[in-house]
Design a protein around this motif. Structure first.
Motif, PDB file in Angstrom:
ATOM      1  N   LEU A 198     -10.037   3.942 -64.158  1.00  0.00           N
ATOM      2  CA  LEU A 198      -9.557   4.294 -65.493  1.00  0.00           C
ATOM      3  C   LEU A 198      -9.318   3.039 -66.333  1.00  0.00           C
ATOM      4  O   LEU A 198      -9.610   3.032 -67.541  1.00  0.00           O
ATOM      5  N   ASP A 199      -8.819   1.987 -65.699  1.00  0.00           N
ATOM      6  CA  ASP A 199      -8.618   0.724 -66.415  1.00  0.00           C
ATOM      7  C   ASP A 199      -9.954   0.164 -66.900  1.00  0.00           C
ATOM      8  O   ASP A 199     -10.050  -0.345 -68.022  1.00  0.00           O
ATOM      9  N   TYR A 200     -10.982   0.273 -66.049  1.00  0.00           N
ATOM     10  CA  TYR A 200     -12.288  -0.270 -66.446  1.00  0.00           C
ATOM     11  C   TYR A 200     -12.909   0.567 -67.567  1.00  0.00           C
ATOM     12  O   TYR A 200     -13.576   0.019 -68.453  1.00  0.00           O
ATOM     13  N   VAL A 201     -12.722   1.864 -67.521  1.00  0.00           N
ATOM     14  CA  VAL A 201     -13.235   2.718 -68.601  1.00  0.00           C
ATOM     15  C   VAL A 201     -12.640   2.275 -69.935  1.00  0.00           C
ATOM     16  O   VAL A 201     -13.352   2.155 -70.939  1.00  0.00           O
ATOM     17  N   ASP A 202     -11.342   2.016 -69.953  1.00  0.00           N
ATOM     18  CA  ASP A 202     -10.692   1.530 -71.180  1.00  0.00           C
ATOM     19  C   ASP A 202     -11.249   0.158 -71.593  1.00  0.00           C
ATOM     20  O   ASP A 202     -11.492  -0.101 -72.777  1.00  0.00           O
ATOM     21  N   TYR A 203     -11.421  -0.714 -70.608  1.00  0.00           N
ATOM     22  CA  TYR A 203     -11.941  -2.065 -70.849  1.00  0.00           C
ATOM     23  C   TYR A 203     -13.354  -2.010 -71.433  1.00  0.00           C
ATOM     24  O   TYR A 203     -13.665  -2.681 -72.427  1.00  0.00           O
ATOM     25  N   PHE A 204     -14.214  -1.195 -70.833  1.00  0.00           N
ATOM     26  CA  PHE A 204     -15.599  -1.106 -71.294  1.00  0.00           C
ATOM     27  C   PHE A 204     -15.682  -0.396 -72.640  1.00  0.00           C
ATOM     28  O   PHE A 204     -16.517  -0.731 -73.490  1.00  0.00           O
ATOM     29  N   SER A 205     -14.798   0.572 -72.847  1.00  0.00           N
ATOM     30  CA  SER A 205     -14.766   1.280 -74.126  1.00  0.00           C
ATOM     31  C   SER A 205     -14.401   0.327 -75.263  1.00  0.00           C
ATOM     32  O   SER A 205     -14.979   0.393 -76.361  1.00  0.00           O
TER      33      SER A 205
END
Length: 241
Positions: free
Chosen positions: A43-50
């Motif tokens: 979930l942290d990476y999804v936010d980061y990539f978004s």
């Protein structure tokens, strides 16, 4: 035709999005389905990539869910757990919510799926299943361009981004034993939740076939250090949903 990326939050689907953008094929939408049992680093990476995508092309990842209960609480309430053989969790908590979300938009959609060059079997299986989908055409840019998983890692590095952690749920039956050991050590609160789910099963089934989490819980740090090898990859492959 609307172009939609099925984003899994891992290496393959991240590289696929970068690859599409860099070749000038910017999708109309990137959708991530949150089961409610995702690993926090995913979930942290999804936010980061978004955030990266918003800056680069002015779009963000859409996060959708089946419902507010989530997979873990659903399993706890029903006293069930995901099973390797049937993979109902993938169908009910990833595929169906994805299809439902994009169905609100009229017309046919091209759905980009992040299977790489070494996943012929998964591509064939996805194509067979997609025959029943009237409003979706599945395409596999990484596979078609002969891009391997190692190539995917390089694509992300060249872009200057962090490499995504392995995506997945903390109650996934495909999780290697060594990763449950790592979870016990580094994410004890998630391990406790998985253990609780396993202990309440009426027939005494385990999340991972042949491996009881209560046995891992009873083992000490010495056993963990002896058996855990972070260099060994798991058998999962992200990027479908």
């Amino acid at each position: 035709m609307m172009k939609v990326v099925s984003y899994g939050g891992g290496v393959n689907s991240t590289a696929m999005v970068i690859y599409l953008i860099n070749r000038g094929d910017v999708p109309d939408m990137i959708v991530f389905v949150d089961t409610g049992a995702e690993l926090p680093e995913t979930l942290d990476y999804v936010d980061y990539f978004s955030a990266y995508l918003k800056q680069k092309v002015g779009m963000e990842i859409v996060i959708t869910r089946r419902n507010s209960e989530g997979l873990y609480n659903y399993c706890l309430r029903k006293r069930i757990m995901p099973i390797m053989k049937y993979r109902w969790c993938t169908s009910d908590w990833k595929v169906i919510p994805f299809d439902k979300y994009i169905s609100q938009y009229q017309g046919k959609k091209t759905v980009y799926v992040g299977f790489d060059a070494e996943e012929d079997g998964r591509v064939a299986g996805a194509l067979q299943k997609s025959c029943n989908l009237k409003n979706q055409i599945k395409v596999f840019p990484l596979h078609d361009a002969n891009i391997t998983r190692d190539d995917c890692i390089n694509i992300i590095r060249v872009e200057g981004l962090k490499i995504p952690p392995k995506s997945g749920c903390y109650i996934c039956p495909f999780t290697p034993k060594r990763e449950f050991r790592e979870m016990k050590r580094n994410k004890p609160e998630l391990f406790k939740k998985a253990l609780t789910l396993e202990l309440q099963h009426p027939k005494g089934r385990t999340i991972k076939q042949g491996v009881a989490l209560k046995e891992i819980d009873a083992q000490g740090e010495l056993d963990f250090m002896r058996e855990y090898d972070p260099s060994i990859p798991c058998g999962c492959s992200d990027g479908q949903y």
